[in-house]
Design a protein around this motif. Structure first.
Motif, PDB file in Angstrom:
ATOM      1  N   THR A 191      40.239  68.211  -8.439  1.00 29.70           N
ATOM      2  CA  THR A 191      40.031  66.810  -8.075  1.00 29.70           C
ATOM      3  C   THR A 191      38.596  66.592  -7.610  1.00 29.70           C
ATOM      4  O   THR A 191      37.816  67.544  -7.456  1.00 29.70           O
ATOM      5  N   PHE A 193      37.824  65.918  -4.688  1.00 33.51           N
ATOM      6  CA  PHE A 193      37.707  66.599  -3.407  1.00 33.51           C
ATOM      7  C   PHE A 193      37.209  68.030  -3.585  1.00 33.51           C
ATOM      8  O   PHE A 193      36.412  68.530  -2.786  1.00 33.51           O
ATOM      9  N   ILE A 226      38.160  57.863   0.905  1.00 29.66           N
ATOM     10  CA  ILE A 226      38.869  59.018   1.475  1.00 29.66           C
ATOM     11  C   ILE A 226      39.847  58.590   2.559  1.00 29.66           C
ATOM     12  O   ILE A 226      40.859  59.261   2.800  1.00 29.66           O
ATOM     13  N   PHE A 229      43.295  58.403   1.291  1.00 28.88           N
ATOM     14  CA  PHE A 229      43.975  59.695   1.187  1.00 28.88           C
ATOM     15  C   PHE A 229      44.470  60.149   2.557  1.00 28.88           C
ATOM     16  O   PHE A 229      45.617  60.600   2.707  1.00 28.88           O
ATOM     17  N   GLY A 233      47.857  58.818   1.862  1.00 25.51           N
ATOM     18  CA  GLY A 233      48.224  59.858   0.904  1.00 25.51           C
ATOM     19  C   GLY A 233      47.839  59.551  -0.522  1.00 25.51           C
ATOM     20  O   GLY A 233      48.322  60.211  -1.452  1.00 25.51           O
ATOM     21  N   ARG A 235      45.512  59.620  -3.763  1.00 27.39           N
ATOM     22  CA  ARG A 235      44.472  60.495  -4.301  1.00 27.39           C
ATOM     23  C   ARG A 235      43.753  59.817  -5.466  1.00 27.39           C
ATOM     24  O   ARG A 235      44.292  58.902  -6.092  1.00 27.39           O
ATOM     25  N   THR A 237      42.838  59.144  -9.130  1.00 24.11           N
ATOM     26  CA  THR A 237      43.792  59.261 -10.241  1.00 24.11           C
ATOM     27  C   THR A 237      43.172  59.758 -11.538  1.00 24.11           C
ATOM     28  O   THR A 237      43.886  60.220 -12.420  1.00 24.11           O
TER      29      THR A 237
END
Length: 565
Positions: A191, A193, A226, A229, A233, A235, A237
């Protein structure tokens, strides 16, 4: 850039574990697969992985020396945990792309095991079956799609099992406000991240955790936050492709929260201000929290306020503010006044436990005009103690003056006159109100004392004058001359009066100290006070009178004459 020495071994072991457990999202379960085919598929895949696994390039991790409360919210995500992931961290929603490796096992009427790569057209080739279009298919749907295509040729007696060997290796550019911008190798299953983590995270002072762009072929295809997230929750896509760019934009406005809360971080916001209620949602105060102190600047002027949580909800929080949450009871707040030459507020409300330096940080001054080495503090509780001490001294003086008995008629007459003088002196002395000075500035700098309610901070201006008062003929202000002693300034004020005690000279310093003249030098801003000399013959009260005069001179900086007739 350093390469993890253990990445190949970790990747191979992860693939073995992955294949031994299987993909529960597939229609076919491990229990349905003959052991020899499962073992064969596992052996083939692990062998491939050992020789062609993807290396993760990552700079040496920079140790974080900041305290948790100084960090921006979201910084806790990027401490190396993402970049430590193995390259096969797949999920059923992963979309097959060209370059991915697919393992296929057939058993029953036909027995075969094959590892094939998705070609540029998005197909895999299966002998006797032909090309099968798999690009764009989710991993969880792969087995169903391949089985359906195979059964167009083998209609009965053939079972099918598929899984992925490795995902497509990609190189992603990470730039903008990150610690180590650059190009990083990984896999398309990683990802955003992961790649930010490879770049050692977002720069704490410059980077935004709320405005990150994914750019492909010069176009921004996704922008993400962020906070979504961390708090919801959600993220990113979009599946990454080779050559994508992750761009971390500049940091937005922010305010820090600390104290009795669960999230001690610096929080970003896009608008010019946010409400305290928004800060509460992010900071999550402890159940015992009752108040919030807000400090910052407003229109270039330092600002501080102390609010109950109820009032804080509607307060405006600005860029750069620091909000300190506390569990003080109602009334645990201090009202502080600031007098003298400064450009800050004349009054501030601060929480109990605030120190002098914390208030001075929000008082802008012109150091060319203000004498910052002579800041004074006036305190009501000290003034009350000084007043009580003075009254006790006056009471002792009055008792002793009235209790001494004359030894002759002439002495009785003199005593009566002196008692009259003492009575007038006591009446004047009772009217003196001590200032309650607390000396906080000295040679060693500022004493960082805890403040009390109704304290008054005095910010004095620089001056080139020395005041001369007390028993001199012409009390006045004298221009300061470097190196001159107290006698020089007394002479400029007409010299000692007939009632002067030529050795009873106090220097009232600019910082509020009272020091005997022979123990200090005279400086600009000081005051020279000449005390009166006692000429009492009939009354044995010399010690008591000296005590009163000294207390008045040192607590109120007021020279008081013993005789005014």
């Amino acid at each position: 850039m350093a390469i993890f020495n253990t990445s190949v071994k970790t990747l191979a072991l992860s693939i073995l574990l992955f294949l031994s457990l299987g993909l529960t999202a597939h229609a076919q379960t491990i229990d349905d697969i003959p052991e020899e085919y499962l073992n064969q598929a596992t052996m083939d895949t692990s062998a491939e992985s050992k020789t062609e696994s993807v290396s993760i390039d990552r700079p040496d991790v920079k140790k974080d020396t900041e305290t948790e409360e100084n960090l921006p919210y979201g910084a806790q995500l990027f401490r190396g945990q993402f970049s430590a992931d193995a390259a096969i961290s797949l999920n059923p929603n992963y979309v097959i792309a060209p370059g991915d490796k697919i393992n296929i096992s057939l058993w029953g009427a036909v027995n075969a095991t094959q590892t094939t790569v998705v070609d540029a057209q998005g197909n895999i080739f299966i002998p006797d079956v032909g090309p099968v279009k798999v690009a764009g298919t989710k991993l969880g749907d792969l087995n169903t799609k391949v089985r359906k295509q195979i059964r167009t040729v083998y209609t009965d007696g053939v079972q099918v099992y598929t899984n992925m060997g490795t995902a497509q290796p990609v190189s992603i550019f990470v730039t903008g406000n990150v610690v180590a911008p650059g190009r990083y190798s990984g896999v398309s299953t990683f990802t955003v991240f992961h790649y930010i983590d490879l770049a050692q995270g977002i720069d704490h002072e410059r980077g935004s955790y709320r405005n990150i762009e994914l750019i492909r072929d010069g176009e921004t295809i996704e922008t993400f936050d962020i906070y979504d997230f961390l708090n919801k929750g959600l993220r990113p896509t979009t599946q990454l492709k080779d050559g994508d760019t992750i761009f971390v934009k500049p940091q937005l406005k922010s305010a820090a929260a600390k104290g009795e809360i669960r999230n001690e971080y610096r929080f970003e916001f896009a608008n010019d201000v946010i409400l305290g209620e928004d800060m509460l949602t992010l900071a999550i105060p402890s159940p015992s929290t009752t108040h919030a102190s807000v400090s910052g600047t407003r229109d270039g002027v330092p600002f501080m306020d102390y609010l109950s949580l109820k009032d804080f909800k509607t307060a405006q929080i600005h860029d750069g503010d620091i909000v300190t949450f506390s569990n003080g009871e109602t009334g645990d707040q201090l009202t502080i006044t600031i007098t003298g030459k400064h450009d800050g507020p004349q009054e501030m409300v601060v929480p109990y436990g605030t120190k002098l330096s914390e208030v001075l940080d929000y008082i802008p001054v012109d150091k060319g005009i203000v004498n910052i080495d002579a800041i004074q503090l006036q305190r009501k509780s000290v003034a009350a103690q000084q007043k009580k001490s003075l009254e006790e001294s006056l009471s002792r003086l009055e008792r002793k003056a009235l209790s001494s008995a004359p030894i002759s008629q002439s002495a009785a007459s003199q005593k009566a006159q002196e008692i009259a003088f003492i009575s007038r002196f006591i009446d004047r002395a009772k009217q003196v109100e001590p200032e309650g000075r607390v000396v906080v500035s000295g040679k060693d700098g500022l004493e960082d004392v805890l403040l009390e309610d109704n304290d008054n901070i005095i910010i004095p201006i620089r001056t080139s004058i020395v005041m001369v008062n007390g028993e001199v003929y012409n009390p006045k202000a004298v221009v300061y001359k470097s190196g001159k002693n107290a006698k020089y300034y007394i002479n400029r004020a007409g010299g000692f009066s007939d009632f002067a005690d030529e050795k009873g000279i106090l220097i009232y310093k600019a910082n509020g100290e009272s020091i005997p003249y022979d123990e200090t030098k005279v400086e600009a801003g000081d005051e020279v006070i000449v005390l009166p000399k006692l000429k009492l013959n009939a009354l044995q009260v010399t010690k008591e009178v000296v005590d009163v005069i000294f207390k008045i001179a040192t607590t109120a900086a007021v020279p008081i004459a013993l005789f005014d007739d």
